[in-house]
Design a protein around this motif. Structure first.
Motif, mmCIF file in Angstrom:
data_model
loop_
_atom_site.group_PDB
_atom_site.id
_atom_site.type_symbol
_atom_site.label_atom_id
_atom_site.label_comp_id
_atom_site.label_asym_id
_atom_site.label_seq_id
_atom_site.Cartn_x
_atom_site.Cartn_y
_atom_site.Cartn_z
ATOM 1 N N GLY A 91 0.792 -1.214 0.000
ATOM 2 C CA GLY A 91 0.000 0.000 0.000
ATOM 3 C C GLY A 91 0.829 1.271 0.000
ATOM 4 N N ARG A 92 2.112 1.184 0.282
ATOM 5 C CA ARG A 92 2.988 2.354 0.278
ATOM 6 C C ARG A 92 3.817 2.350 -0.996
ATOM 7 N N ALA A 93 4.210 3.519 -1.385
ATOM 8 C CA ALA A 93 5.133 3.610 -2.521
ATOM 9 C C ALA A 93 6.503 3.107 -2.063
ATOM 10 N N THR A 94 7.227 2.514 -2.966
ATOM 11 C CA THR A 94 8.567 2.055 -2.617
ATOM 12 C C THR A 94 9.450 3.257 -2.315
ATOM 13 N N PRO A 95 10.414 3.129 -1.421
ATOM 14 C CA PRO A 95 11.283 4.252 -1.088
ATOM 15 C C PRO A 95 12.013 4.746 -2.335
ATOM 16 N N ARG A 96 12.006 6.054 -2.532
ATOM 17 C CA ARG A 96 12.650 6.640 -3.694
ATOM 18 C C ARG A 96 14.109 6.904 -3.391
ATOM 19 N N GLN A 97 14.907 6.898 -4.430
ATOM 20 C CA GLN A 97 16.308 7.261 -4.246
ATOM 21 C C GLN A 97 16.485 8.730 -4.591
ATOM 22 N N THR A 98 17.481 9.328 -4.012
ATOM 23 C CA THR A 98 17.787 10.726 -4.272
ATOM 24 C C THR A 98 18.618 10.806 -5.541
ATOM 25 N N ASP A 114 18.946 8.514 0.715
ATOM 26 C CA ASP A 114 19.033 9.833 1.339
ATOM 27 C C ASP A 114 20.089 10.756 0.746
ATOM 28 N N VAL A 115 20.906 10.263 -0.182
ATOM 29 C CA VAL A 115 21.992 11.082 -0.721
ATOM 30 C C VAL A 115 22.306 10.688 -2.162
ATOM 31 N N ALA A 116 22.649 11.709 -2.958
ATOM 32 C CA ALA A 116 23.177 11.498 -4.307
ATOM 33 C C ALA A 116 24.590 12.089 -4.308
ATOM 34 N N ILE A 117 25.553 11.350 -4.841
ATOM 35 C CA ILE A 117 26.959 11.766 -4.780
ATOM 36 C C ILE A 117 27.570 11.733 -6.170
ATOM 37 N N PHE A 118 28.246 12.828 -6.538
ATOM 38 C CA PHE A 118 29.055 12.892 -7.753
ATOM 39 C C PHE A 118 30.495 12.984 -7.285
ATOM 40 N N SER A 119 31.330 12.025 -7.681
ATOM 41 C CA SER A 119 32.733 11.988 -7.285
ATOM 42 C C SER A 119 33.613 12.232 -8.501
ATOM 43 N N ALA A 120 34.606 13.113 -8.357
ATOM 44 C CA ALA A 120 35.539 13.431 -9.435
ATOM 45 C C ALA A 120 36.930 12.938 -9.050
ATOM 46 N N PHE A 121 37.559 12.224 -9.980
ATOM 47 C CA PHE A 121 38.847 11.586 -9.716
ATOM 48 C C PHE A 121 39.958 12.163 -10.598
ATOM 49 N N ARG A 122 41.152 12.268 -10.021
ATOM 50 C CA ARG A 122 42.324 12.586 -10.830
ATOM 51 C C ARG A 122 42.730 11.362 -11.638
ATOM 52 N N GLU A 173 27.835 16.328 -2.862
ATOM 53 C CA GLU A 173 26.762 15.558 -2.247
ATOM 54 C C GLU A 173 25.484 16.374 -2.171
ATOM 55 N N LYS A 174 24.381 15.711 -2.474
ATOM 56 C CA LYS A 174 23.057 16.315 -2.352
ATOM 57 C C LYS A 174 22.273 15.514 -1.315
ATOM 58 N N ARG A 175 21.948 16.160 -0.204
ATOM 59 C CA ARG A 175 21.171 15.536 0.870
ATOM 60 C C ARG A 175 19.935 16.379 1.145
ATOM 61 N N PRO A 176 18.811 16.061 0.501
ATOM 62 C CA PRO A 176 17.592 16.866 0.676
ATOM 63 C C PRO A 176 17.109 16.967 2.120
ATOM 64 N N ALA A 177 17.418 15.999 2.970
ATOM 65 C CA ALA A 177 16.976 16.050 4.365
ATOM 66 C C ALA A 177 17.612 17.216 5.119
ATOM 67 N N LEU A 178 18.765 17.718 4.644
ATOM 68 C CA LEU A 178 19.446 18.833 5.307
ATOM 69 C C LEU A 178 19.063 20.186 4.718
ATOM 70 N N ARG A 179 18.083 20.201 3.830
ATOM 71 C CA ARG A 179 17.687 21.443 3.151
ATOM 72 C C ARG A 179 17.362 22.562 4.137
ATOM 73 N N SER A 180 16.616 22.267 5.185
ATOM 74 C CA SER A 180 16.193 23.312 6.119
ATOM 75 C C SER A 180 17.212 23.573 7.227
ATOM 76 N N ARG A 181 18.256 22.794 7.316
ATOM 77 C CA ARG A 181 19.256 22.987 8.368
ATOM 78 C C ARG A 181 20.514 23.637 7.824
ATOM 79 N N ASP A 206 22.745 26.009 0.281
ATOM 80 C CA ASP A 206 21.476 25.738 -0.399
ATOM 81 C C ASP A 206 21.597 25.786 -1.908
ATOM 82 N N GLU A 207 22.569 26.540 -2.421
ATOM 83 C CA GLU A 207 22.719 26.734 -3.857
ATOM 84 C C GLU A 207 23.923 25.953 -4.381
ATOM 85 N N LEU A 208 23.725 25.197 -5.439
ATOM 86 C CA LEU A 208 24.808 24.411 -6.041
ATOM 87 C C LEU A 208 25.924 25.318 -6.548
#
Length: 117
Positions: free
Chosen positions: A11-18, A51-59, A70-78, A96-98
């Motif tokens: 009955g619930r939607a499956t947990p979404r990924q960020t 809870d997080v989406a991560i873009f990693s850049a390598f040499r 890192e993008k963590r929407p749960a920390l948007r208001s903090r 708050d701004e990329l």
């Protein structure tokens, strides 16, 4: 007849990924492409979790990432949902701004381009 036991998530939607939206990903990949052109980065990886989406850049692909975005929407208001994390794991910038979070990397790119000419 047997008894039917509902699953815990019935009955619930499956947990979404960020993830990153198109505008965010375009902004990140634009910076990545300019760093590749400057010879600073050679590889990247993206990780998407609940809870997080991560873009990693390598040499180099065999090393730890030089930067993680890192993008963590749960920390948007903090603290702000965006964070720039160094190779050692220290948070270099949070907000708050990329665009503001990517500013230290942009400045580093400007120094590379100015110094290389």
């Amino acid at each position: 007849m047997g008894t039917v036991t509902p699953l815990p998530f019935a009955g619930r939607a499956t947990p979404r990924q960020t993830g990153f939206d198109r505008h965010e990903l375009t902004r990140i990949l634009d910076l990545y492409g300019r760093m590749v052109a400057a010879g600073k980065w050679r590889d990247y990886a993206m990780d998407f979790h609940h809870d997080v989406a991560i873009f990693s850049a390598f040499r180099r692909s065999a090393e730890r990432p030089e930067y993680r975005i890192e993008k963590r929407p749960a920390l948007r208001s903090r603290q702000g949902m965006w964070a720039l994390v160094s190779e050692g794991g220290a948070v270099l910038k949070r907000g708050d701004e990329l665009t503001n979070v990517l500013a230290p990397v942009e400045r580093k790119l400007m120094k590379l381009v100015a110094g290389g000419s």
